[in-house]
Design a protein around this motif. Structure first.
Motif, PDB file in Angstrom:
ATOM      1  N   ALA A 111      16.094 -13.231  -1.072  1.00  0.00           N
ATOM      2  CA  ALA A 111      14.848 -14.099  -1.320  1.00  0.00           C
ATOM      3  C   ALA A 111      13.949 -12.861  -0.866  1.00  0.00           C
ATOM      4  N   PHE A 112      14.293 -11.946   0.120  1.00  0.00           N
ATOM      5  CA  PHE A 112      13.245 -10.797   0.418  1.00  0.00           C
ATOM      6  C   PHE A 112      12.806 -10.358  -0.694  1.00  0.00           C
ATOM      7  N   MET A 113      13.786  -9.926  -1.702  1.00  0.00           N
ATOM      8  CA  MET A 113      13.482  -9.199  -2.974  1.00  0.00           C
ATOM      9  C   MET A 113      12.460 -10.157  -3.847  1.00  0.00           C
ATOM     10  N   ASN A 114      12.861 -11.266  -3.979  1.00  0.00           N
ATOM     11  CA  ASN A 114      12.347 -12.176  -5.144  1.00  0.00           C
ATOM     12  C   ASN A 114      10.798 -12.241  -4.649  1.00  0.00           C
ATOM     13  N   GLU A 115      10.592 -12.386  -3.106  1.00  0.00           N
ATOM     14  CA  GLU A 115       9.280 -12.834  -2.625  1.00  0.00           C
ATOM     15  C   GLU A 115       8.291 -11.534  -2.728  1.00  0.00           C
ATOM     16  N   THR A 116       9.117 -10.126  -2.286  1.00  0.00           N
ATOM     17  CA  THR A 116       8.398  -9.180  -2.710  1.00  0.00           C
ATOM     18  C   THR A 116       7.920  -8.995  -3.820  1.00  0.00           C
ATOM     19  N   VAL A 117       8.774  -9.162  -4.743  1.00  0.00           N
ATOM     20  CA  VAL A 117       8.124  -9.154  -6.315  1.00  0.00           C
ATOM     21  C   VAL A 117       6.930 -10.000  -6.656  1.00  0.00           C
ATOM     22  N   LYS A 118       6.956 -11.457  -6.086  1.00  0.00           N
ATOM     23  CA  LYS A 118       5.967 -12.148  -6.129  1.00  0.00           C
ATOM     24  C   LYS A 118       4.835 -11.717  -5.820  1.00  0.00           C
ATOM     25  N   LEU A 119       4.735 -11.472  -4.546  1.00  0.00           N
ATOM     26  CA  LEU A 119       3.696 -10.777  -3.683  1.00  0.00           C
ATOM     27  C   LEU A 119       3.069  -9.724  -4.574  1.00  0.00           C
TER      28      LEU A 119
ATOM     29  N   ASP B 199       3.345  -9.326  -7.800  1.00  0.00           N
ATOM     30  CA  ASP B 199       2.661  -9.899  -9.171  1.00  0.00           C
ATOM     31  C   ASP B 199       1.554 -10.550  -8.835  1.00  0.00           C
ATOM     32  N   THR B 200       1.249 -11.225  -7.633  1.00  0.00           N
ATOM     33  CA  THR B 200       0.236 -11.982  -7.370  1.00  0.00           C
ATOM     34  C   THR B 200      -1.057 -11.019  -6.641  1.00  0.00           C
ATOM     35  N   LYS B 201      -0.624  -9.671  -6.636  1.00  0.00           N
ATOM     36  CA  LYS B 201      -1.629  -8.851  -6.192  1.00  0.00           C
ATOM     37  C   LYS B 201      -1.818  -8.991  -4.437  1.00  0.00           C
ATOM     38  N   THR B 202      -0.808  -9.623  -3.683  1.00  0.00           N
ATOM     39  CA  THR B 202      -1.194 -10.087  -2.261  1.00  0.00           C
ATOM     40  C   THR B 202      -0.681  -8.590  -1.759  1.00  0.00           C
ATOM     41  N   LEU B 203       0.393  -8.123  -2.304  1.00  0.00           N
ATOM     42  CA  LEU B 203       0.914  -6.726  -2.062  1.00  0.00           C
ATOM     43  C   LEU B 203       0.637  -5.689  -2.902  1.00  0.00           C
ATOM     44  N   GLU B 204       0.531  -4.544  -2.720  1.00  0.00           N
ATOM     45  CA  GLU B 204       0.212  -3.459  -3.596  1.00  0.00           C
ATOM     46  C   GLU B 204       1.519  -2.553  -4.001  1.00  0.00           C
ATOM     47  N   LEU B 205       1.829  -2.289  -5.112  1.00  0.00           N
ATOM     48  CA  LEU B 205       3.169  -1.627  -5.292  1.00  0.00           C
ATOM     49  C   LEU B 205       2.757  -0.187  -4.983  1.00  0.00           C
ATOM     50  N   ASN B 206       2.893   0.172  -3.455  1.00  0.00           N
ATOM     51  CA  ASN B 206       2.670   1.376  -3.091  1.00  0.00           C
ATOM     52  C   ASN B 206       3.635   1.594  -1.985  1.00  0.00           C
ATOM     53  N   GLU B 207       3.888   2.898  -1.673  1.00  0.00           N
ATOM     54  CA  GLU B 207       4.701   3.149  -0.746  1.00  0.00           C
ATOM     55  C   GLU B 207       4.746   2.524   0.538  1.00  0.00           C
ATOM     56  N   ALA B 208       3.311   2.195   1.241  1.00  0.00           N
ATOM     57  CA  ALA B 208       3.352   1.570   2.458  1.00  0.00           C
ATOM     58  C   ALA B 208       3.825   0.234   2.522  1.00  0.00           C
ATOM     59  N   ASP B 209       3.112  -0.713   1.547  1.00  0.00           N
ATOM     60  CA  ASP B 209       3.994  -2.286   1.186  1.00  0.00           C
ATOM     61  C   ASP B 209       5.388  -2.012   1.028  1.00  0.00           C
ATOM     62  N   THR B 210       5.913  -1.207   0.209  1.00  0.00           N
ATOM     63  CA  THR B 210       7.165  -1.230  -0.292  1.00  0.00           C
ATOM     64  C   THR B 210       7.950  -1.029   0.991  1.00  0.00           C
ATOM     65  N   ASN B 211       7.693   0.119   1.974  1.00  0.00           N
ATOM     66  CA  ASN B 211       8.367   0.436   3.084  1.00  0.00           C
ATOM     67  C   ASN B 211       8.351  -0.890   4.156  1.00  0.00           C
ATOM     68  N   THR B 212       6.968  -1.420   4.121  1.00  0.00           N
ATOM     69  CA  THR B 212       7.095  -2.664   5.030  1.00  0.00           C
ATOM     70  C   THR B 212       7.816  -3.745   4.770  1.00  0.00           C
ATOM     71  N   MET B 213       7.930  -3.896   3.455  1.00  0.00           N
ATOM     72  CA  MET B 213       8.902  -5.056   2.885  1.00  0.00           C
ATOM     73  C   MET B 213      10.419  -4.749   3.423  1.00  0.00           C
ATOM     74  N   PHE B 214      10.739  -3.443   2.952  1.00  0.00           N
ATOM     75  CA  PHE B 214      12.244  -3.060   3.046  1.00  0.00           C
ATOM     76  C   PHE B 214      12.380  -2.878   4.639  1.00  0.00           C
TER      77      PHE B 214
END
Length: 190
Positions: free
Chosen positions: A156-164, A166-181
């Motif tokens: 669920a965390f992974m799917n929602e991270t991908v959705k966020l 995709d919708t540009k709510t999160l950026e695919l960058n180190e900071a946001d990736t680290n936060t979600m992880f």
């Protein structure tokens, strides 16, 4: 019997995945696929016996490919948390870069087609994830909860991270990736 051409086979698979992504399984018509990839319907049946065979083959291949890559990461000699994070990032990247394939897998899992996939393939991902979780439990790093519960939480965390992303709510960058992880890790760590 006609000789199979790997490029035609790939075109059939890609067209089927695109149709399922856009319109679902009911829109998959063998004659339509044949026309889109510029082959005759009889040629299409050289590659796949039926619509069911086509969908089952694609799903089986995708699940096996995805699990094989993840299992290679599991063999890594990295410390557990770093290995776990590498696998996490791989699945996030796969979800972002393979939207149609991931959608195909999700749709298959919620349909009767899932039962057509060989049982050992259906269980591969669970076995891989359970092995990863069990390793963390043995090291005292992961909560000693049922692996099914832990894996559903992580998925669920992974799917929602991908959705966020995709919708540009999160950026695919180190900071946001680290936060979600970090949020996912905090949910399962001991």
């Amino acid at each position: 019997m006609k000789q199979k051409d790997e490029l035609k086979r790939e075109a059939i698979i890609n067209e089927t995945i695109a149709i399922v992504y856009d319109k679902g399984f009911t829109a998959v018509k063998m004659a339509r696929i044949a026309k889109k990839v510029d082959i005759s319907p009889s040629t299409l049946y050289v590659y796949f016996k039926s619509k069911d065979d086509l969908i089952q083959t694609i799903a089986t291949d995708l699940l096996k490919k995805l699990t094989d890559i993840g299992q290679d990461q599991l063999k890594s000699e990295l410390p557990y948390k770093l290995k776990f994070k590498a696998i996490w990032i791989f699945y996030i990247n796969f979800g972002i870069n393979n939207r149609k394939e991931v959608s195909f897998i999700h749709q298959v899992k919620q349909s009767p087609y899932f039962e057509m996939i060989p049982k050992e393939i259906r269980q591969l991902k669970s076995t891989f994830i359970f092995d990863l979780l069990d390793e963390g439990k043995r090291q005292g790093l992961i909560k000693n909860l049922d692996n099914t519960i832990l894996s559903v939480l992580l998925e669920a965390f992974m799917n929602e991270t991908v959705k966020l992303i995709d919708t540009k709510t999160l950026e695919l960058n180190e900071a946001d990736t680290n936060t979600m992880f970090a949020l996912a890790w905090d949910a399962i760590k001991n």
